[in-house]
Structure formats: structure tokens, C-alpha cells
Design a protein around this motif. Structure first.
Motif, PDB file in Angstrom:
ATOM      1  N   MET A  18       8.042  15.371  -5.879  1.00 28.03           N
ATOM      2  CA  MET A  18       6.930  15.298  -4.821  1.00 28.03           C
ATOM      3  C   MET A  18       7.015  13.323  -5.028  1.00 28.03           C
ATOM      4  SD  MET A  18       2.961  14.993  -4.769  1.00 28.03           S
ATOM      5  CE  MET A  18       2.683  16.909  -4.736  1.00 28.03           C
ATOM      6  N   LYS A  19       7.701  13.072  -4.179  1.00 27.58           N
ATOM      7  CA  LYS A  19       7.092  11.635  -3.737  1.00 27.58           C
ATOM      8  C   LYS A  19       6.010  10.695  -4.436  1.00 27.58           C
ATOM      9  CE  LYS A  19       8.915  10.634   0.227  1.00 27.58           C
ATOM     10  NZ  LYS A  19       9.564   9.835   1.457  1.00 27.58           N
ATOM     11  N   LEU A  20       6.097   9.499  -5.049  1.00 25.32           N
ATOM     12  CA  LEU A  20       4.760   8.547  -5.618  1.00 25.32           C
ATOM     13  C   LEU A  20       4.076   8.273  -5.066  1.00 25.32           C
ATOM     14  CD1 LEU A  20       3.047   7.190  -7.624  1.00 25.32           C
ATOM     15  CD2 LEU A  20       4.374   5.405  -7.386  1.00 25.32           C
ATOM     16  N   SER A  21       4.645   8.428  -3.180  1.00 22.11           N
ATOM     17  CA  SER A  21       3.621   8.146  -2.156  1.00 22.11           C
ATOM     18  C   SER A  21       3.307   9.612  -1.747  1.00 22.11           C
ATOM     19  CB  SER A  21       4.823   7.173  -0.659  1.00 22.11           C
ATOM     20  OG  SER A  21       5.293   7.936  -0.454  1.00 22.11           O
ATOM     21  N   GLU A  22       3.192  10.237  -1.694  1.00 21.81           N
ATOM     22  CA  GLU A  22       2.935  11.522  -1.734  1.00 21.81           C
ATOM     23  C   GLU A  22       1.658  11.912  -2.160  1.00 21.81           C
ATOM     24  OE1 GLU A  22       6.292  14.231  -0.983  1.00 21.81           O
ATOM     25  OE2 GLU A  22       6.265  13.724   0.867  1.00 21.81           O
ATOM     26  N   ALA A  23       2.199  11.586  -3.939  1.00 21.73           N
ATOM     27  CA  ALA A  23       1.000  12.265  -4.145  1.00 21.73           C
ATOM     28  C   ALA A  23       0.319  10.891  -4.252  1.00 21.73           C
ATOM     29  CB  ALA A  23       1.770  11.594  -6.562  1.00 21.73           C
ATOM     30  N   ILE A  24       0.042  10.160  -4.283  1.00 18.06           N
ATOM     31  CA  ILE A  24      -0.722   9.035  -4.358  1.00 18.06           C
ATOM     32  C   ILE A  24      -1.810   8.871  -3.095  1.00 18.06           C
ATOM     33  CG2 ILE A  24      -1.370   6.262  -3.865  1.00 18.06           C
ATOM     34  CD1 ILE A  24       0.913   5.349  -4.838  1.00 18.06           C
ATOM     35  N   ARG A  25      -1.188   9.382  -1.985  1.00 18.05           N
ATOM     36  CA  ARG A  25      -1.564   9.566  -0.944  1.00 18.05           C
ATOM     37  C   ARG A  25      -3.056  10.990  -0.507  1.00 18.05           C
ATOM     38  NH1 ARG A  25       0.306   6.461   3.976  1.00 18.05           N
ATOM     39  NH2 ARG A  25       2.061   6.626   2.940  1.00 18.05           N
ATOM     40  N   MET A  26      -2.009  11.766  -1.397  1.00 15.81           N
ATOM     41  CA  MET A  26      -2.323  13.085  -1.245  1.00 15.81           C
ATOM     42  C   MET A  26      -3.711  12.808  -2.609  1.00 15.81           C
ATOM     43  SD  MET A  26      -1.204  16.778  -3.379  1.00 15.81           S
ATOM     44  CE  MET A  26       0.020  16.618  -2.537  1.00 15.81           C
ATOM     45  N   TYR A 103      -0.533  -1.655 -10.127  1.00 15.54           N
ATOM     46  CA  TYR A 103      -2.127  -2.021 -10.825  1.00 15.54           C
ATOM     47  C   TYR A 103      -2.688  -3.459 -10.122  1.00 15.54           C
ATOM     48  CZ  TYR A 103      -0.227   0.921 -14.266  1.00 15.54           C
ATOM     49  OH  TYR A 103       0.281   1.994 -14.983  1.00 15.54           O
ATOM     50  N   HIS A 104      -1.801  -4.164  -9.279  1.00  8.77           N
ATOM     51  CA  HIS A 104      -2.383  -5.642  -8.306  1.00  8.77           C
ATOM     52  C   HIS A 104      -3.062  -5.204  -7.094  1.00  8.77           C
ATOM     53  CE1 HIS A 104      -2.322  -9.563  -8.678  1.00  8.77           C
ATOM     54  NE2 HIS A 104      -1.187  -8.995  -7.349  1.00  8.77           N
ATOM     55  N   LEU A 105      -2.573  -4.292  -7.071  1.00  5.12           N
ATOM     56  CA  LEU A 105      -2.774  -4.194  -5.272  1.00  5.12           C
ATOM     57  C   LEU A 105      -3.768  -3.063  -5.632  1.00  5.12           C
ATOM     58  CD1 LEU A 105       0.468  -3.179  -3.738  1.00  5.12           C
ATOM     59  CD2 LEU A 105      -0.774  -5.319  -3.480  1.00  5.12           C
ATOM     60  N   ASN A 106      -3.923  -1.952  -6.635  1.00  6.43           N
ATOM     61  CA  ASN A 106      -5.301  -1.415  -6.546  1.00  6.43           C
ATOM     62  C   ASN A 106      -6.233  -1.985  -7.426  1.00  6.43           C
ATOM     63  OD1 ASN A 106      -5.890   1.545  -6.884  1.00  6.43           O
ATOM     64  ND2 ASN A 106      -6.847   0.544  -8.455  1.00  6.43           N
ATOM     65  N   ASP A 107      -6.151  -3.028  -8.579  1.00  4.46           N
ATOM     66  CA  ASP A 107      -7.250  -3.631  -9.171  1.00  4.46           C
ATOM     67  C   ASP A 107      -7.722  -5.323  -8.533  1.00  4.46           C
ATOM     68  OD1 ASP A 107      -7.578  -1.747 -10.724  1.00  4.46           O
ATOM     69  OD2 ASP A 107      -6.469  -2.045 -12.272  1.00  4.46           O
ATOM     70  N   GLN A 108      -7.006  -6.297  -8.205  1.00  4.68           N
ATOM     71  CA  GLN A 108      -6.953  -7.304  -8.100  1.00  4.68           C
ATOM     72  C   GLN A 108      -7.091  -7.138  -6.070  1.00  4.68           C
ATOM     73  OE1 GLN A 108      -5.013  -7.105 -11.037  1.00  4.68           O
ATOM     74  NE2 GLN A 108      -7.050  -8.287 -11.441  1.00  4.68           N
ATOM     75  N   HIS A 109      -6.327  -6.764  -5.326  1.00  7.41           N
ATOM     76  CA  HIS A 109      -6.542  -6.631  -4.084  1.00  7.41           C
ATOM     77  C   HIS A 109      -7.516  -5.451  -3.555  1.00  7.41           C
ATOM     78  CE1 HIS A 109      -3.740  -9.907  -3.651  1.00  7.41           C
ATOM     79  NE2 HIS A 109      -2.570  -9.380  -4.581  1.00  7.41           N
ATOM     80  N   ARG A 110      -7.823  -4.630  -4.378  1.00  6.45           N
ATOM     81  CA  ARG A 110      -8.718  -3.552  -4.126  1.00  6.45           C
ATOM     82  C   ARG A 110      -8.316  -2.840  -2.836  1.00  6.45           C
ATOM     83  NH1 ARG A 110     -13.154  -3.080  -7.339  1.00  6.45           N
ATOM     84  NH2 ARG A 110     -12.874  -3.828  -9.070  1.00  6.45           N
ATOM     85  N   TRP A 111      -6.697  -2.792  -2.969  1.00  7.01           N
ATOM     86  CA  TRP A 111      -6.078  -1.780  -1.339  1.00  7.01           C
ATOM     87  C   TRP A 111      -6.328  -0.644  -1.534  1.00  7.01           C
ATOM     88  CZ3 TRP A 111      -0.532  -3.244  -0.021  1.00  7.01           C
ATOM     89  CH2 TRP A 111      -0.420  -4.907   0.748  1.00  7.01           C
ATOM     90  N   THR A 112      -6.791  -0.276  -0.481  1.00  6.23           N
ATOM     91  CA  THR A 112      -7.386   1.770  -0.405  1.00  6.23           C
ATOM     92  C   THR A 112      -5.864   2.812  -0.818  1.00  6.23           C
ATOM     93  OG1 THR A 112      -6.327   1.803   1.784  1.00  6.23           O
ATOM     94  CG2 THR A 112      -8.899   1.851   1.313  1.00  6.23           C
ATOM     95  N   ARG A 113      -6.166   3.724  -0.800  1.00  9.10           N
ATOM     96  CA  ARG A 113      -4.340   4.004  -1.539  1.00  9.10           C
ATOM     97  C   ARG A 113      -3.710   4.441  -0.782  1.00  9.10           C
ATOM     98  NH1 ARG A 113      -7.994   7.611  -5.067  1.00  9.10           N
ATOM     99  NH2 ARG A 113      -8.929   7.291  -3.596  1.00  9.10           N
ATOM    100  N   ALA A 114      -4.320   4.845   0.298  1.00 11.75           N
ATOM    101  CA  ALA A 114      -3.574   4.932   1.405  1.00 11.75           C
ATOM    102  C   ALA A 114      -2.562   3.457   1.778  1.00 11.75           C
ATOM    103  CB  ALA A 114      -4.198   5.276   2.917  1.00 11.75           C
ATOM    104  N   GLN A 115      -3.341   2.642   2.091  1.00 17.34           N
ATOM    105  CA  GLN A 115      -2.397   1.291   2.008  1.00 17.34           C
ATOM    106  C   GLN A 115      -1.309   0.987   1.181  1.00 17.34           C
ATOM    107  OE1 GLN A 115      -6.395  -1.334   1.670  1.00 17.34           O
ATOM    108  NE2 GLN A 115      -4.865  -2.799   3.657  1.00 17.34           N
ATOM    109  N   ILE A 116      -1.590   1.151   0.090  1.00 13.94           N
ATOM    110  CA  ILE A 116      -0.705   1.385  -1.468  1.00 13.94           C
ATOM    111  C   ILE A 116       0.209   2.305  -1.203  1.00 13.94           C
ATOM    112  CG2 ILE A 116      -0.411   1.619  -4.000  1.00 13.94           C
ATOM    113  CD1 ILE A 116      -3.127   0.532  -4.273  1.00 13.94           C
ATOM    114  N   ALA A 117      -0.201   3.636  -1.061  1.00 13.31           N
ATOM    115  CA  ALA A 117       1.150   4.565  -0.332  1.00 13.31           C
ATOM    116  C   ALA A 117       2.085   3.950   0.799  1.00 13.31           C
ATOM    117  CB  ALA A 117       0.484   5.795   0.223  1.00 13.31           C
TER     118      ALA A 117
END
Ligand SMILES: [Zn+2]
Length: 143
Positions: A18-26, A103-117
Motif C-alpha cells: 500500500m502506498k502512503l497516499s492510499e493509506a492516508i486517504r483510506m 506532521y507540519h501540514l497536519n498540525d500547523q496548516h490543518r490540511w485534511t487527509r485528502a489534501q495531505i494524500a
């Protein structure tokens, strides 16, 4: 012993299919998003990385510090340097390891998992994840 081995998983198993992007999105479709240091080990509301580890069955909810080692065992390219994609970020565009940037995108920018993926998809190795494992051999100044 690597984090993944400690978690009872050996290389070549399903965890590398599983790719990381898929794992985050799922996980993003199943669980609310968590923020902050402890969210990496949260079952109910994990951060992008904690959620990705949940997707591949490797999240350590007891010793949450282990998750940092496990995730770079599973996706070694996370040790490679990248810079924040957000225009005018306070970090000034310095290069950090990809794991830190997520972590930075998740915690500081509050990106959604879809955006991070979506961002992860642009940076993760394409194709066979054996290529990702070989990123261990790339000599780069990571510290
Ligand atoms: Zn930033």
C-alpha cells in the motif's frame, strides 16, 4: 531491530503493497482527524501518519513514540528532504524530512487527509515499493 520488525511484520509482506497516499486517504474516509503529538497513537482520531499506520495495521497505541520509527521503516522515502508547499509559510521553505512535513501540514496548516494524500502522491516513489525501500541507500544530508 526495526520498528516494523518489533511490530511483528517482516519486509515483503502486505504492508509494502500500500502506498502512503492510499493509506492516508483510506483512514481519512473512516476516522475523524486528530492533531498534536498524541494523535499519532490515537485510535479514534489519528493524525495523517497515525491513520496511515492504522490502514496497514501497524499503529502502536501503547508506545506512541514507536510510530515514528515504524512509519519510516514502512515508507523509507519519508526520510528524504522536502519543503513546505504552503506559500509564505513561517518556516521560510527550509528543507525537512518528509515525515516532519506531513506532521507540519497536519498540525500547523490543518490540511485534511485528502489534501495531505494529494501532496504525498506527488512525492512518493512511483510503482513497485521495492523502489521506496531502496531510498535507504540514497546518501543525502538528512540532519
Ligand atoms: Zn508550512
Amino acid at each position: 531491530m526495526t520498528g516494523a520488525e518489533r511490530a511483528g511484520v517482516t519486509r515483503g509482506g502486505n504492508m509494502e503493497t500500500m502506498k502512503l497516499s492510499e493509506a492516508i486517504r483510506m483512514n481519512g474516509m473512516m476516522k475523524p482527524q486528530g492533531f498534536g503529538d498524541y494523535s499519532i497513537g490515537s485510535i479514534e482520531a489519528p493524525c495523517a501518519i497515525g491513520g496511515a499506520l492504522q490502514s496497514v495495521g501497524l499503529q502502536d497505541c501503547l508506545q506512541i513514540g514507536m510510530n515514528y520509527m515504524i512509519v519510516t521503516d514502512v515508507w523509507p522515502w519519508l526520510k528524504l528532504p522536502v519543503s513546505c508547499p504552503v506559500t509564505d509559510c513561517y518556516c521560510g521553505g527550509i528543507q525537512v524530512q518528509a515525515i516532519s512535513l506531513i506532521y507540519h501540514l497536519n498540525d500547523q496548516h490543518r490540511w485534511t487527509r485528502a489534501q495531505i494524500a494529494d501532496w504525498v502522491e506527488l512525492h512518493e516513489p512511483i510503482g513497485d515499493l521495492n523502489d521506496a525501500a531502496s531510498a535507504d541507500c540514497v546518501s543525502l544530508p538528512l540532519r
